[in-house]
Scaffold this motif. Structure first.
Motif, PDB file in Angstrom:
ATOM      1  N   LYS A   1      34.448  39.658  36.484  1.00 31.90           N
ATOM      2  CA  LYS A   1      35.125  40.658  35.554  1.00 31.90           C
ATOM      3  C   LYS A   1      35.339  41.917  36.243  1.00 31.90           C
ATOM      4  N   PRO A   2      36.294  42.838  35.889  1.00 34.19           N
ATOM      5  CA  PRO A   2      37.359  42.414  34.871  1.00 34.19           C
ATOM      6  C   PRO A   2      38.626  41.468  35.111  1.00 34.19           C
ATOM      7  N   VAL A   3      38.786  40.467  34.270  1.00 35.68           N
ATOM      8  CA  VAL A   3      40.062  39.611  34.605  1.00 35.68           C
ATOM      9  C   VAL A   3      41.109  39.993  33.409  1.00 35.68           C
TER      10      VAL A   3
ATOM     11  N   GLN B   1      43.571  46.631  42.624  1.00 38.60           N
ATOM     12  CA  GLN B   1      43.556  45.569  43.651  1.00 38.60           C
ATOM     13  C   GLN B   1      43.020  46.120  44.929  1.00 38.60           C
ATOM     14  N   ALA B   2      41.907  45.461  45.422  1.00 39.74           N
ATOM     15  CA  ALA B   2      41.188  45.783  46.759  1.00 39.74           C
ATOM     16  C   ALA B   2      41.248  44.772  47.643  1.00 39.74           C
ATOM     17  N   GLY B   3      41.118  45.249  48.908  1.00 37.18           N
ATOM     18  CA  GLY B   3      41.123  44.130  50.132  1.00 37.18           C
ATOM     19  C   GLY B   3      40.186  44.498  51.255  1.00 37.18           C
ATOM     20  N   PHE B   4      39.751  43.665  51.967  1.00 33.27           N
ATOM     21  CA  PHE B   4      38.891  43.812  53.180  1.00 33.27           C
ATOM     22  C   PHE B   4      39.148  42.842  54.037  1.00 33.27           C
TER      23      PHE B   4
ATOM     24  N   TYR C   1      40.255  41.187  45.859  1.00 29.62           N
ATOM     25  CA  TYR C   1      39.978  41.231  44.370  1.00 29.62           C
ATOM     26  C   TYR C   1      40.815  42.181  43.371  1.00 29.62           C
ATOM     27  N   MET C   2      41.323  41.441  42.658  1.00 27.11           N
ATOM     28  CA  MET C   2      42.079  41.983  41.500  1.00 27.11           C
ATOM     29  C   MET C   2      41.503  42.272  40.352  1.00 27.11           C
ATOM     30  N   MET C   3      40.997  43.414  40.255  1.00 24.71           N
ATOM     31  CA  MET C   3      40.365  43.996  38.979  1.00 24.71           C
ATOM     32  C   MET C   3      41.186  44.411  37.875  1.00 24.71           C
ATOM     33  N   GLY C   4      40.936  43.573  36.649  1.00 27.18           N
ATOM     34  CA  GLY C   4      41.752  43.907  35.668  1.00 27.18           C
ATOM     35  C   GLY C   4      43.327  43.697  35.668  1.00 27.18           C
TER      36      GLY C   4
END
Lengths: 334, 235
Positions: A327-329, A74-77, A67-70
């Motif tokens: 969102k957020p993008v 950046q988050a990953g699992f 997930y690339m938040m805004g």
């Protein structure tokens, strides 16, 4: 003379016909926006395979999310569990099945684009051992977005561990009537051919380089051609405060605490991830490195501690991913 | 010049706005529930019944005029049982269906409401005709067949029906083999372009074969009914 001139002309024509490199191609850009992407993806991996020095191989299934938040986060699992782990027996409690899970969070410090030529393949044919590729020479100018982040996270894993990869001088079995080494004085290997269990919890940190290209062009005489990619390359350093070798229980019920005298608490890894920016499809991840684990024995006391090749591993995961716009993008600078 | 530019723009737009017909049912992996019944005239083997192997690996796709099915379900199910098989913890192998099998079809029709057409089937499949425990001990046979596939759209719901006939052959142990199948797909769009699909399927197969550990020529009827669940992309 006339005949010679004719032959030269024919040879020249044949040479030119087989060596024409000039290219006149026109195209119209249909899409070139690396910000118009799906910033979240969930991949369901029906099959991963990992080759490691600890037990040989493991394969199974898993899931990944990214997930690339805004603009900045950046988050990953990632989670994987084995359905084919070498050395693992369900009925043998000394062994452990392959299991791996990690979570990470990253801070994006570079999120910009540049115009750069990217390759566009017009056609590709294979005949026998010859592959002929026709591409637009020099490539086509495209907006290439680069996203670079510093990231960190935690992973936890278990796996089976082949005792034959442990060093005799460093492995002690404590318990029962007396403590003993992997090999006795007569060089007989205790628990020869056995597998044990390994567990580790680690933190990691590193840098992630992401490249996003989303170019679609309409080439005169060829139709639609594209260069679309959403790829990651990362390098991490690993520190594992917890590196455990599971207790070993013999059929008579005696439990031995398996001690290994020298543990390497540091490791490293690098990897690549591939998917498309917007379309749903297949995603793959390849990673290799050296995980924290038992150190290799020092044969020569004057020599430095060598690398334990049994801590090396390579993993390939493959699966379908679902991309979503959540969102957020970040849509780039106006 | 402006008219020409507008005309070209409209043409390009129309290519992108062309009705996208179809669904991509991605059982990759998917789940299935159901049963398989094997009835033989061999006294040693008798009749046995077991639950269908849970995980499957299949893609069943209709896009525009083309139907494509790729199925590796029996192979994948076998792989998922490796830890259990290594520890002799499997009572009976549930590998039934395709090791590696495919279907290709062409659907006739205009618009995005209804399409129908023929398909051909080819691949390598397996059935547990020997009541074996280990999935990879099962023998493969070649399946070749013909079928008909129909597609219908109802708002957010898409329905697909498939019917077909297949011949089975393996020189080493099958002397005669044939079967029919009936499959239906119900797909429902849930979020953005994605949804879920349910595929109730019925298979009926007949074999004349030589069992693995017995030279007696045996007749077997393999009937299975399964309901598959998977993710679906809507075109």
């Amino acid at each position: 003379m006339k005949k010679t001139r004719y032959k030269i002309t024919l040879a020249l024509a044949a040479f030119l016909a087989t060596n024409i490199n000039a290219q006149s191609v026109t195209w119209k850009v249909i899409e070139d926006d690396p910000y118009d992407i799906k910033n979240f993806s969930l991949a369901i991996d029906p099959l991963f395979s990992e080759f490691s020095g600890m037990n040989g191989y493991s394969f199974g299934w898993g899931a990944r999310a990214e997930y690339m938040m805004g603009k900045r986060i950046q988050a990953g699992f990632d989670i994987r569990t084995g359905f084919g782990t070498k050395g693992y027996l369900i009925s043998n409690d000394n062994t452990r099945n392959y299991f791996y899970t990690e979570g990470s969070l990253g801070f994006i410090f570079y999120n910009k684009d540049k115009k750069k030529n990217v390759p566009i393949i017009l056609s590709q044919t294979t005949s026998g051992n010859t592959r002929t590729t026709v591409s637009i020479r020099g490539g086509v100018p495209a907006t290439v977005r680069r996203v670079t982040s510093l990231r960190g996270g935690v992973y936890q894993m278990t796996n089976s561990l082949s005792y034959k990869f442990l060093a005799d001088s460093l492995t002690t079995f404590k318990g029962g009537a007396s403590d003993f080494k992997l090999k006795d004085s007569a060089s007989n290997v205790n628990f020869s051919g056995q597998y044990g269990g390994f567990a580790s919890t680690a933190i990691f940190g590193g840098i992630n380089f992401r490249k996003i290209v989303q170019l679609l062009i309409d080439v005169d005489g060829w139709g639609y051609r594209q260069n679309k990619r959403y790829t990651d390359f990362y390098i991490d350093g690993i520190f594992a405060p917890v590196v455990l070798i599971k207790d070993f229980k013999t059929p008579d019920g005696t439990t031995y605490d398996v001690k290994y005298d020298k543990i390497s608490y540091f490791g490293w890894r690098m990897g690549w991830v591939w998917r498309k920016p917007k379309e749903q499809g297949f995603s793959a991840k390849f990673e290799f490195g050296n995980r924290p684990g038992p150190k290799a024995p020092v044969k020569d006391p004057k020599a430095t501690v060598p690398v334990n090749f049994n801590n090396y591993y390579a993993t390939l995961t493959f699966g379908l991913y679902i991309p979503l716009k959540i969102k957020p993008v970040y849509k780039g600078e106006d | 010049m402006r008219i020409l530019f507008t005309a070209v723009s409209l043409l390009i737009s129309s290519l992108f706005l062309k009705a996208q017909v179809g669904i991509n049912c991605q059982y990759f992996p998917g789940l299935q529930v159901g049963f398989v019944r094997v009835k033989t005239d061999n006294a040693k083997l008798g009749e046995y019944k077991y639950g269908a192997g849970l995980p499957i690996l299949m893609i069943d796709r209709i896009k525009d005029h083309w139907y494509l099915n790729t199925d590796l379900s029996a192979l994948y199910y076998g792989a998922t049982q490796t830890n259990k098989a290594n520890d002799n913890q499997i009572k009976i192998s549930k590998a039934e269906g395709a090791f590696f099998s495919g279907r290709l079809g062409y659907l006739f029709g205009k618009g995005d409401q209804f399409r129908m057409g023929p398909n051909i089937n080819v691949g390598s499949s397996t059935s547990n005709l020997d009541s074996l425990k280990k999935t990879f001990d099962q023998r493969a046979y070649t399946n070749l067949g013909l079928g008909v596939v129909a597609y219908k759209k109802f708002g957010k719901l898409r329905l697909v029906g498939k019917v077909g006939y297949e011949r089975y052959s393996a020189k080493s142990y099958i002397t005669k083999g044939s079967g029919t199948y009936l499959e239906a797909t119900i797909a429902y769009s849930i979020f953005q372009k994605y949804g879920l699909s349910i595929m109730p399927s019925f298979y009926s197969k007949k074999f004349e074969y030589t069992p693995k550990n017995d030279a007696t020529v045996t007749n077997a009827k393999v009937k299975s009914f399964v309901i598959r669940f998977g993710l679906t992309k809507f075109f």
